[in-house]
Design an enzyme around this catalytic site. Sequence first.
Site, mmCIF file in Angstrom:
data_model
loop_
_atom_site.group_PDB
_atom_site.id
_atom_site.type_symbol
_atom_site.label_atom_id
_atom_site.label_comp_id
_atom_site.label_asym_id
_atom_site.label_seq_id
_atom_site.Cartn_x
_atom_site.Cartn_y
_atom_site.Cartn_z
ATOM 1 N N ASP A 21 0.867 -1.173 0.000
ATOM 2 C CA ASP A 21 0.000 0.000 0.000
ATOM 3 C C ASP A 21 0.910 1.232 0.000
ATOM 4 O OD1 ASP A 21 -2.137 1.704 -0.017
ATOM 5 O OD2 ASP A 21 -3.204 0.743 1.623
HETATM 6 C C1 BGC Z 1 -4.946 3.302 0.101
HETATM 7 C C2 BGC Z 1 -5.204 2.288 -0.981
HETATM 8 C C3 BGC Z 1 -5.012 2.888 -2.332
HETATM 9 C C4 BGC Z 1 -3.613 3.464 -2.429
HETATM 10 C C5 BGC Z 1 -3.302 4.059 -3.780
HETATM 11 C C6 BGC Z 1 -3.658 4.066 -0.114
HETATM 12 O O1 BGC Z 1 -3.601 5.155 0.723
HETATM 13 O O2 BGC Z 1 -4.927 2.655 1.349
HETATM 14 O O3 BGC Z 1 -6.495 1.767 -0.839
HETATM 15 O O4 BGC Z 1 -5.231 1.928 -3.327
HETATM 16 O O5 BGC Z 1 -3.492 4.479 -1.447
HETATM 17 O O6 BGC Z 1 -3.987 5.203 -4.016
#
Ligand code: BGC
Length: 803
Positions: free
Chosen positions: A305
């Site tokens: 993530d």
């Molecule tokens: C979130 C994810 C997301 C990623 C990319 C993160 O902050 O937890 O769900 O896909 O960012 O944007």
Amino acid sequence: MKKKFEPVLLVASLIFLSPLSIPIAVRSAAQATALAPVPNAQLADRKLNARVEALLKQMTLEEKIGQTVQYSAGFATGPAGSKASYDELVQRGAAGSLINVYGAERTNHYQHIAMEKSRLHIPLLFGMDVIHGDRTTFPVPLGLAASWDPKLIATVARTSAVEARADGIPWVFSPMVDIARDARWGRIVESAGEDPFLGSAIARGWVEGYQQNDLTKPDSVAVSVKHFAAYGAAIAGRDYNATDMSDITLRQVYLPPYRAAVDAGAATVMSSFNSINGVPATANPYTLTQILRKEWGFDGLVVSDWGSVAELLNHAIGPDGATVARKALTAGVDMDMEGNLYATTIAAQVRSGAIPEAVVDEAARRILRVKFALGLFDNPYTTVTPAYEPTAEKRAQARAVGAETIVLLKNDPVEGVGSLLPLGKYAKTVALIGPLADSAKEMLGSWGALGDAKFAISLKQALQERLGDRLLYAKGCGVLAGNDENVLKHVSFIDQENPPSPNVTEAVPDDAKTIAEAVETAKKADVAILALGENADWMTGEASSRAYLDLPGNQEKLLEAVAATGKPVVLIMFTGRPNAIKWAGAHLPAIVEAWYPGMEGGHAVADILFGDVNPSAKSPVSFPRATGQEPLYYAQMPTGRPAHVDLSHIPSNAVEKFVSRYIDEENSALFPFGWGLSYTRFSYSQPTVDKAQVSLQDMAQGHGPGLTVGVDVRNTGSVAGTEVVQLYLRNTSSSVEQPVRELKGFQRVALAPGESKHVEFPLGFDELSFYNAESKRVVEPTTYKVFAGGSSLASKETSFEVK
Ligand code: BGC
């Protein structure tokens, strides 16, 4: 995807004697490892893998590491995005993937550099958070789950995939399949709610719709199943917080939807921010390698993530960036999203021998596999097409989907009117009141991808189209009030980058005055519709956990003041979570949970209010009476001291006192899981089983369904309607205690007035097994109680034995 091979038998083992001498039908983790089928045949394809290997041989160490590096070259979806010269990085082969860049021109710009100027001409993989629509915005995922309709969800995924590809995006960070049982957690809005069985069905719907079992299709996108694992179990509902649970709970409650998505062929998985039992999910060999790769046979890529590799430093599992990056990579995280640690620390560690080069090879291999499977080497560019238009067809789809997600929570008769909904002839003049009534933007919900408020329909607009000047309007108050200081500060901080609509964030300075105006407006009408709730962007979604689940600001005051006029009130909730609306539940005749219903939200709600669409949605989450009940879910474990008394009963002796209950609130939900009304009524027959006894031996063999439960459901009202028929089981005797009831089947059934249908539910190993104390998936001899009905309160009952 077709499976690469099907094991001849699902289980090698048959009947064992457990340590307690209970015969059990078993599938152990070890057997699952040996037999794990490859869930995505494309990724296992021989020719594809030969191309991957040939390319890997030509790559330098730096180029292989480059594949594992991902940057956001567009907007930021986490703390402080990188600011680098992406042209130069791509040309050097130092980035394998860019996110948050969209549009054919922009993505082609970078792709041309990768394909024409980098040494090995390896295409970039562009990813984005297409969560509930790309440009055509559908209801938020929690609302979509309320449809209990995986096929409908697949159609949403289809439209989203087509639009995402037109925007140059072959990879979506969806579906989010985290089980969410705590409404304080802001990201419950992105989830399919509290139940693993429903969540798994919905996860399959998403994957099938996005990937179409064929990633090479020009309108397929690869999914990223997230957030692996158990992110939704954040302690105290506080985002990014640790999770801590038994292996049984992990495997039985939290893992099934990820597994369902992987089995449906999911090409990629995203590791989560949280730790699980003390080991961060982004450096967790147990979940990422043992379970995901070995037991489930996952062949795709795992992306971290946003920044979750670098955040391992905060988890304090290593003294420096190099150590934590090594832990993440060797645990099975192939790509570092915005962490900048793989880019800067891995090469030296390979050279020093701290990381075997084979580990880097494997990560690069998994990434290249997905790029080949998507056909990016052969078709790297996106054709420039005309700008998005919300065509009549797209609007019709969004509107129809919207209406399927709206839950009618309450619809009591009102004197002189009958059922308040659908709005009948009596409703000549309608007062629309509340801070969410006139906000098109809020209809889009959080994580709206490229959805644009200018295309969205507010409830006010939709009602005006129907009622003209028979519609009166008063805002009444803001979403927040002057006394919500902390929330206001939070909102105005974010404001600088991405302003939320002022309509819902600014506090109305003189609420007493505007509430009084709203009361006067209501007095002029035959019925008052109150559109209340939360700000979509900054009170729901990521980093938006709430400690108070009741209506924010002065909305409760407004609601009670309008209800005091004696006019019938319909409450419409536009929210990303089940809020604590106890007063409304007790005092209002009609309550509608609309979640954030998408681009056509206003129309969809109006379709329900006027009865053009008969509501069929059922809540995928339990509505609390009070915040203190959270985490609240129907599939509770038994307790030795169950509470058979409610609050109205004052304990008269110690036996009644010492039970598992609150002294100041009921245990039960205000509206339970699976709950949702219709404008017609349904009746259920007693469920029946085709066998009163099933053999343990059959279970162990995994041959077909063990038995079938049947139930007749009849539409006893005067309008056509669709009922979600639900089947719950209770295991009455097991080596490890099981929930008091668990959903094990559901079907949407459309019925004309007076019509009756027979519905069948097959039950086999998958439905009857659970994890025992040795983390083995077993069926044990027992008696099951079976309940069928229209919610988790289903009371029509039968039973069968496993022997
Ligand atoms: C979130 C994810 C997301 C990623 C990319 C993160 O902050 O937890 O769900 O896909 O960012 O944007």
